[in-house]
Design a protein around this motif. Structure first.
Motif, mmCIF file in Angstrom:
data_model
loop_
_atom_site.group_PDB
_atom_site.id
_atom_site.type_symbol
_atom_site.label_atom_id
_atom_site.label_comp_id
_atom_site.label_asym_id
_atom_site.label_seq_id
_atom_site.Cartn_x
_atom_site.Cartn_y
_atom_site.Cartn_z
ATOM 1 N N GLY A 1 0.817 -1.206 0.000
ATOM 2 C CA GLY A 1 0.000 0.000 0.000
ATOM 3 C C GLY A 1 0.852 1.257 0.000
ATOM 4 N N GLY A 2 1.852 1.302 0.883
ATOM 5 C CA GLY A 2 2.697 2.487 0.981
ATOM 6 C C GLY A 2 3.544 2.721 -0.255
ATOM 7 N N SER A 3 4.142 1.654 -0.801
ATOM 8 C CA SER A 3 5.012 1.822 -1.969
ATOM 9 C C SER A 3 4.216 2.196 -3.219
ATOM 10 C CB SER A 3 5.830 0.556 -2.224
ATOM 11 O OG SER A 3 5.003 -0.559 -2.483
ATOM 12 N N THR A 4 2.974 1.696 -3.310
ATOM 13 C CA THR A 4 2.112 2.067 -4.441
ATOM 14 C C THR A 4 1.831 3.573 -4.425
ATOM 15 O OG1 THR A 4 1.053 -0.117 -4.490
ATOM 16 C CG2 THR A 4 -0.144 1.700 -5.527
ATOM 17 N N ILE A 5 1.454 4.081 -3.262
ATOM 18 C CA ILE A 5 1.175 5.518 -3.145
ATOM 19 C C ILE A 5 2.448 6.326 -3.372
ATOM 20 C CG2 ILE A 5 0.306 7.328 -1.610
ATOM 21 C CD1 ILE A 5 -1.173 5.021 -0.090
ATOM 22 N N CYS A 6 3.557 5.832 -2.851
ATOM 23 C CA CYS A 6 4.845 6.512 -3.036
ATOM 24 C C CYS A 6 5.172 6.640 -4.529
ATOM 25 C CB CYS A 6 5.934 5.722 -2.310
ATOM 26 S SG CYS A 6 7.515 6.562 -2.168
ATOM 27 N N SER A 7 4.888 5.596 -5.304
ATOM 28 C CA SER A 7 5.128 5.633 -6.749
ATOM 29 C C SER A 7 4.266 6.691 -7.430
ATOM 30 C CB SER A 7 4.842 4.259 -7.372
ATOM 31 O OG SER A 7 5.809 3.323 -6.985
ATOM 32 N N PHE A 8 2.995 6.787 -7.001
ATOM 33 C CA PHE A 8 2.111 7.811 -7.579
ATOM 34 C C PHE A 8 2.711 9.201 -7.372
ATOM 35 C CE2 PHE A 8 -1.777 4.986 -6.468
ATOM 36 C CZ PHE A 8 -1.534 4.207 -7.589
ATOM 37 N N TYR A 9 3.113 9.474 -6.122
ATOM 38 C CA TYR A 9 3.630 10.803 -5.798
ATOM 39 C C TYR A 9 4.931 11.102 -6.544
ATOM 40 C CZ TYR A 9 0.237 11.563 -2.032
ATOM 41 O OH TYR A 9 -0.915 11.769 -1.314
ATOM 42 N N LYS A 10 5.816 10.126 -6.624
ATOM 43 C CA LYS A 10 7.099 10.367 -7.302
ATOM 44 C C LYS A 10 6.910 10.584 -8.799
ATOM 45 C CE LYS A 10 9.572 6.875 -5.754
ATOM 46 N NZ LYS A 10 10.766 6.034 -5.578
ATOM 47 N N SER A 11 5.955 9.878 -9.413
ATOM 48 C CA SER A 11 5.705 10.072 -10.842
ATOM 49 C C SER A 11 5.092 11.440 -11.116
ATOM 50 C CB SER A 11 4.776 8.969 -11.372
ATOM 51 O OG SER A 11 3.487 9.065 -10.792
ATOM 52 N N ARG A 12 4.542 12.065 -10.070
ATOM 53 C CA ARG A 12 3.964 13.400 -10.197
ATOM 54 C C ARG A 12 4.864 14.469 -9.571
ATOM 55 N NH1 ARG A 12 -1.808 10.848 -8.183
ATOM 56 N NH2 ARG A 12 -2.265 9.721 -10.121
ATOM 57 N N ASN A 13 6.139 14.085 -9.304
ATOM 58 C CA ASN A 13 7.151 15.008 -8.754
ATOM 59 C C ASN A 13 6.739 15.603 -7.410
ATOM 60 O OD1 ASN A 13 8.952 14.769 -11.009
ATOM 61 N ND2 ASN A 13 7.532 16.065 -12.172
ATOM 62 N N LYS A 14 6.153 14.768 -6.548
ATOM 63 C CA LYS A 14 5.764 15.203 -5.213
ATOM 64 C C LYS A 14 6.593 14.436 -4.182
ATOM 65 C CE LYS A 14 1.011 16.404 -6.551
ATOM 66 N NZ LYS A 14 -0.435 16.160 -6.312
ATOM 67 N N ALA A 15 7.876 14.786 -4.101
ATOM 68 C CA ALA A 15 8.829 14.039 -3.274
ATOM 69 C C ALA A 15 8.481 14.105 -1.791
ATOM 70 C CB ALA A 15 10.244 14.558 -3.520
ATOM 71 N N TRP A 16 8.042 15.275 -1.310
ATOM 72 C CA TRP A 16 7.733 15.420 0.118
ATOM 73 C C TRP A 16 6.595 14.496 0.527
ATOM 74 C CZ3 TRP A 16 9.149 16.502 4.749
ATOM 75 C CH2 TRP A 16 8.209 16.778 5.747
ATOM 76 N N GLN A 17 5.541 14.422 -0.317
ATOM 77 C CA GLN A 17 4.422 13.534 -0.005
ATOM 78 C C GLN A 17 4.862 12.074 -0.014
ATOM 79 O OE1 GLN A 17 4.322 16.179 -1.950
ATOM 80 N NE2 GLN A 17 2.293 17.140 -2.053
ATOM 81 N N ALA A 18 5.768 11.726 -0.942
ATOM 82 C CA ALA A 18 6.282 10.358 -0.995
ATOM 83 C C ALA A 18 7.042 10.011 0.288
ATOM 84 C CB ALA A 18 7.190 10.186 -2.211
ATOM 85 N N ASP A 19 7.850 10.959 0.776
ATOM 86 C CA ASP A 19 8.597 10.735 2.012
ATOM 87 C C ASP A 19 7.656 10.590 3.209
ATOM 88 O OD1 ASP A 19 10.962 10.876 0.640
ATOM 89 O OD2 ASP A 19 11.392 12.963 1.163
ATOM 90 N N ARG A 20 6.605 11.379 3.223
ATOM 91 C CA ARG A 20 5.633 11.286 4.321
ATOM 92 C C ARG A 20 4.938 9.932 4.338
ATOM 93 N NH1 ARG A 20 1.608 16.023 5.756
ATOM 94 N NH2 ARG A 20 1.518 14.674 7.565
ATOM 95 N N ILE A 21 4.648 9.398 3.155
ATOM 96 C CA ILE A 21 3.999 8.086 3.081
ATOM 97 C C ILE A 21 4.932 6.998 3.610
ATOM 98 C CG2 ILE A 21 3.276 6.284 1.449
ATOM 99 C CD1 ILE A 21 1.073 8.242 2.073
#
Length: 444
Positions: free
Chosen positions: A70-90
């Protein structure tokens, strides 16, 4: 998509899926090694005790996969949209949740292992071995959960080889430790579970190289626990939990049914089948987990055509693997049963061999269901993924087990699994058809 892009995508698919299948098959060897060495030293009683304790392993493993997938899937979404901070929070949120569940499981091991062994169906013959396996397994739950979280995130971070290496090496260490602790040191069931518990510690040590070498594009950050992020992790990781949770429930239900039909000898036969099932299920979990980073990335970039091609590749691969594995299992059912029958009981061999041939006729349906479930989760469609998971994990399998065992006895128990996967596959195909129709309409 042009031919060049198709070839590149196929190459990526082959790389991620092959490494993931190998990694998941290696993870399944945790329990398979225990099964073999326990059968040599402790016979039918040890096999029965191990099978009664297996649901606890599934609960722990499922929790780690839920947080990791679950966490890595969401992290991939954020990184593909250049949202690094949100990925780190997840990622940080996944670690918070891992810590919470670790404390709960550890406490259960310290205070409730006797009760859990009793609820699992352990009797005077199997109680002591079942209880020690459950207690030590729960003590090692922090390592199991963190290992699963790290492997999932690292695979999504473009390091599938390291994720594979981590799981293969930890599983190899488990086999070696099993031999040393069970056979050489004669430590019995405690030696078996100690070897299993030490394996994820090795995996974590290897996974840490991703951070030590500074290859990671995600990191833990100082932040308040993210309730919404936790909800997203649960929603998209829930199918992975249900898959493992349902396996635990199925083993519990089957154990109780089989205990009534043929006692501990029948549970030992089912234990052989259930442990082989760990490996076969791991192959298809490997296919689905291999496509998850690629599909999540495609979804994050809005590339539905790429999602469709990856789904096609995964289903074709899963079906081919299912046909090959079933042919091998059908042809070598008796020799496989004999491997785990150190007491040379002819009844145990015949019962387990019959079970192997019937039970694993579900593999083609299983391949489709597991791939489709991960596909829907990876494209932010949790509802169809939940439906598939609950159908095959609880809603269909439990009534099927009771009804078919009442009609056909032990044969009915074996039939419950293929019947469930076949029914679920029909529903699954219908939901995929709806998605495909919607995709075609959007393209027009």
């Amino acid at each position: 998509m042009n031919a060049c892009k198709d070839r590149t995508l196929l190459k990526q698919f082959a790389k991620y899926v092959s490494l993931s299948v190998l990694a998941m098959a290696a993870i399944s060897c945790y329990i398979l090694a225990d099964t073999y060495f326990i059968s040599l030293k402790l016979g039918e009683t040890g096999l029965s005790a191990l099978n009664l304790a297996l649901p606890v392993y599934y609960f722990i493993h499922g929790t780690g996969l839920m947080l990791g997938m679950g966490g890595s899937t969401i992290c991939s979404f954020y990184k593909s949209r250049n949202k690094a901070w949100q990925a780190d929070r997840i990622f940080t949120c996944a670690l918070y949740l891992a810590a919470i569940f670790s404390v709960l499981f550890f406490a259960a091991g310290a205070f409730l292992s006797d009760d859990i062994a009793t609820l699992s169906g352990a009797d005077s013959q199997t109680f002591a071995m079942t209880e020690i396996y459950i207690r030590v397994l729960l003590y090692f739950s922090p390592a199991f959960i963190l290992n699963n979280v790290l492997v999932c995130f690292i695979r999504n971070d473009g390091a599938p080889r390291l994720a594979m290496l981590s799981t293969v090496c930890s599983s190899l260490s488990n086999v070696i430790s099993d031999y040393i602790l069970i056979i050489i040191c004669n430590m019995g069931m405690f030696g078996a579970v100690l070897a299993t518990g030490l394996a994820p510690v090795i995996g974590i040590a290897i996974s840490s190289a991703h951070f030590i070498r500074r290859k990671n594009t995600f990191r833990a950050v100082k932040c308040v626990p993210d309730i919404r992020g936790a909800g997203k992790i649960f929603a998209l990781g829930f199918p992975s939990l249900v898959e493992q949770f349902s396996a635990a429930i199925v083993i519990l239900v089957f154990n109780f049914i089989i205990l009534d039909i043929s006692g501990n000898a029948g549970v030992a036969a089912y234990g052989i089948v259930a442990n082989i099932s760990l490996v076969t299920s791991a192959v298809f979990s490997g296919v689905s987990q291999g496509i998850q980073p690629l599909i999540s990335r495609a979804h994050g970039e809005g590339d539905t055509a790429r999602e469709k091609v990856l789904l096609k590749y995964a289903i074709i691969t899963g079906v081919i693997l299912a046909a090959i594995i079933y042919a091998v299992l059908f042809s070598f059912a008796k020799p496989l049963a004999e491997v785990f029958n150190s007491g040379n009981s002819p009844d145990l061999t015949l019962t387990a061999a019959e079970g192997i041939r019937i039970y694993f006729s579900a593999l083609i349906f299983l391949a489709v269901n597991v791939v489709a479930c991960t596909f829907f989760s990876s494209t932010e469609r949790p509802l169809p993924a939940h439906i598939i998971s609950l159908l095959r994990g609880l809603i269909v399998i439990i009534p099927s087990a009771y009804i078919l065992s009442a009609l056909k006895g032990f044969t009915g128990v074996w039939l419950a699994f293929p019947a469930t996967e076949a029914i679920t596959a029909v529903v699954c195909a219908a939901m995929l058809a709806v998605w495909l129709k919607k995709h075609i309409q959007q393209k027009k």
